[in-house]
Design a protein around this motif. Sequence first.
Motif, PDB file in Angstrom:
ATOM      1  N   CYS A   1       0.661   4.095  -1.133  1.00 61.35           N
ATOM      2  CA  CYS A   1       0.062   5.406  -0.867  1.00 61.35           C
ATOM      3  C   CYS A   1      -0.565   5.463   0.518  1.00 61.35           C
ATOM      4  O   CYS A   1      -1.195   6.453   0.879  1.00 61.35           O
ATOM      5  CB  CYS A   1      -0.967   5.758  -1.937  1.00 61.35           C
ATOM      6  SG  CYS A   1      -2.470   4.780  -1.826  1.00 61.35           S
ATOM      7  N   ALA A  13       0.858  -1.180   0.000  1.00 59.76           N
ATOM      8  CA  ALA A  13       0.000   0.000   0.000  1.00 59.76           C
ATOM      9  C   ALA A  13       0.893   1.228   0.000  1.00 59.76           C
ATOM     10  O   ALA A  13       0.949   1.970   0.970  1.00 59.76           O
ATOM     11  CB  ALA A  13      -0.902  -0.010   1.228  1.00 59.76           C
ATOM     12  N   GLY A  16      -6.003   5.265  -1.841  1.00 59.85           N
ATOM     13  CA  GLY A  16      -6.715   4.998  -3.093  1.00 59.85           C
ATOM     14  C   GLY A  16      -6.069   5.615  -4.306  1.00 59.85           C
ATOM     15  O   GLY A  16      -6.704   5.728  -5.357  1.00 59.85           O
ATOM     16  N   THR A  17      -4.802   6.010  -4.194  1.00 62.43           N
ATOM     17  CA  THR A  17      -4.187   6.715  -5.328  1.00 62.43           C
ATOM     18  C   THR A  17      -3.129   5.907  -6.079  1.00 62.43           C
ATOM     19  O   THR A  17      -2.806   6.232  -7.201  1.00 62.43           O
ATOM     20  CB  THR A  17      -3.535   8.027  -4.847  1.00 62.43           C
ATOM     21  OG1 THR A  17      -2.657   7.710  -3.756  1.00 62.43           O
ATOM     22  CG2 THR A  17      -4.573   9.028  -4.404  1.00 62.43           C
ATOM     23  N   CYS A  18      -2.582   4.856  -5.479  1.00 59.11           N
ATOM     24  CA  CYS A  18      -1.473   4.158  -6.155  1.00 59.11           C
ATOM     25  C   CYS A  18      -1.925   2.946  -6.956  1.00 59.11           C
ATOM     26  O   CYS A  18      -1.248   2.509  -7.878  1.00 59.11           O
ATOM     27  CB  CYS A  18      -0.413   3.736  -5.140  1.00 59.11           C
ATOM     28  SG  CYS A  18      -0.958   2.386  -4.075  1.00 59.11           S
ATOM     29  N   LYS A  41      -1.837  -0.089  -6.179  1.00 63.54           N
ATOM     30  CA  LYS A  41      -1.022  -1.294  -5.994  1.00 63.54           C
ATOM     31  C   LYS A  41      -1.700  -2.336  -5.095  1.00 63.54           C
ATOM     32  O   LYS A  41      -1.198  -3.438  -4.958  1.00 63.54           O
ATOM     33  CB  LYS A  41       0.344  -0.919  -5.426  1.00 63.54           C
ATOM     34  CG  LYS A  41       1.107   0.077  -6.284  1.00 63.54           C
ATOM     35  CD  LYS A  41       2.142  -0.586  -7.152  1.00 63.54           C
ATOM     36  CE  LYS A  41       2.691   0.411  -8.151  1.00 63.54           C
ATOM     37  NZ  LYS A  41       3.863   0.151  -8.821  1.00 63.54           N
ATOM     38  N   CYS A  42      -2.801  -1.979  -4.462  1.00 66.15           N
ATOM     39  CA  CYS A  42      -3.460  -2.939  -3.572  1.00 66.15           C
ATOM     40  C   CYS A  42      -4.596  -3.668  -4.276  1.00 66.15           C
ATOM     41  O   CYS A  42      -5.422  -4.298  -3.635  1.00 66.15           O
ATOM     42  CB  CYS A  42      -3.986  -2.214  -2.331  1.00 66.15           C
ATOM     43  SG  CYS A  42      -5.283  -1.039  -2.740  1.00 66.15           S
ATOM     44  N   LEU A  53      -9.933  -2.131  -5.169  1.00 60.77           N
ATOM     45  CA  LEU A  53      -8.790  -1.654  -4.388  1.00 60.77           C
ATOM     46  C   LEU A  53      -9.029  -2.117  -2.952  1.00 60.77           C
ATOM     47  O   LEU A  53     -10.041  -1.760  -2.347  1.00 60.77           O
ATOM     48  CB  LEU A  53      -8.673  -0.129  -4.443  1.00 60.77           C
ATOM     49  CG  LEU A  53      -8.312   0.485  -5.794  1.00 60.77           C
ATOM     50  CD1 LEU A  53      -8.248   2.005  -5.688  1.00 60.77           C
ATOM     51  CD2 LEU A  53      -6.982  -0.063  -6.311  1.00 60.77           C
TER      52      LEU A  53
END
Length: 527
Positions: free
Chosen positions: A41, A39, A45-47, A49-50, A74
């Motif tokens: 970020c 995670a 909720g911006t990257c 990657k999750c 996400l």
Amino acid sequence: MTEAVITIIEADGSRTALHAPKGKTLHAVLTEAGYAVEAPCGGNGTCGKCEVAAEGALSAATPEEQGLPSGKRLACRARVEGDCTVRLDEGKRSAGYAVLTEGAAAAFPFRPWAAGGLGAAVDIGTTTVVVYLYDLDTGARLAVRGAANRQRSCGADVISRISYSMTEPDGLLRLTGFIRSQLRDLFAAAAADAGRSAAEIRAVTVAGNTVMAHLFTGLSPARLSKLPFTPESLFGEGFAADFGAELGLAEDAEMLIVPAVSGYVGGDIVAAALAAGLDRAGAPVLLLDIGTNGEMALAAGGRIFCCATAAGPAFEGAGIACGMGGTDGALARAALQNGALACEVIGGGKARGICGSGLIDLLAAMLDLGAVDETGRLLPPDEAPEAALPYIREQEDGEAAFYVAEDVFVSGRDVRQLQLAKAAIAGGIATLLDEAGLGAEAVTTLYLAGGFGNKIDPVNAGKIGLYPAELAARAVSVGNGAGAGAAAALCSASARAALTRLRDRMEYIELSADPRFMDHYVEQMMF
Ligand code: FES
């Protein structure tokens, strides 16, 4: 029913049923159960990657999730509303970060301050955690254990973790619990490797940045989120870390948290400075530890100046379109050979992404090929020189990107992120040199500490302007300097005493309040 059953299906098909209260995010459920879900970020909720495949009774998709493929969510946004199923891919099970354990240290006489038994030196890095186990009767190093920091699932960098501690319910408790349980496991594993028990460990020295030290000791790092970044404690001598029993250590274990200089120049840099011998330096020497923060210290003329710059997580591959940690599948090296790009991928095979050292090499190659101009603009195909054309493609949004493999590229936005990061570090170095009244040519040695400093190509780092190019030839890697310094302070009472003296000599420069830094920062944006 306030509880739901979340069925986890792993890449190998194995199933686990988890019970969790409704209302929790999938990310919280997974990480509490020990799954490694990145995670970077910090769950904002911006990257992206999750991302996980999930179905069942989950909250409606949030605006951040618009555009995700069907069935994908996400984990940090989707909340459990009832029974549901989550499918995890390979990477979500184990982070598997490369852990740097070795470090060079200035020599101190073996004379431990603890009366025999076992001792442990610990480096709590934002990315990785390492435990070194010593026999305090003989000075022998018995075992070393390291792993990715379990807190990574709550954010890749210190800022995300501070934010997690402040905004998530029980965030601080959870972060403290993660690192303490991880150290308990590492102490036990290292002791088992040596055929001993962690309950025999009677002395521990812990080096970590100031945020890590707060989270480990259970102090809130909230004050480090805003000016003047005043920590709750600077740790060191007199700080009571009396939770050894929770870590499985001897009842009477004494723990020293290496003293910090400020909110962003922590015990890790003080320990690394001890390992690099900054307290004994005759000629000017510079110590640079590049992580998500760039921390640095310049010893010159009997004084030691230090500062920290927020480089951001770009060099760790976070916030970069194809960025990833230094794990299998990461492009870690790149060089031009006869005008063509030759790349090395960790573990061999096809590149899945690019890690920090690969990003530096690629950027240097892009500059050599003329694909990026001096302002940092990635040139589109109709402007780029011929040598760069095989690598440059226009993407759907019309932006140019530099492709190194199918689906693996550096975008123009990525170049901007790296440009900001390198300017922050180079600007910090220039400000320290100003303070000392020196030019870069006066620096006799550049010590590169930390995992990143150990992996980068010093010439390419100089070429992209991470530090003055002339220092590339004088660069020496000190490996895990924080770990080496913590070990020295464990095994030598004189090294322990030197730590405090060294910290007291370090003169901190707050860059956010220094107009020289802003000037240098802008100047260093150019390539
Ligand atoms: S988007 Fe979920 S952690 Fe970044």
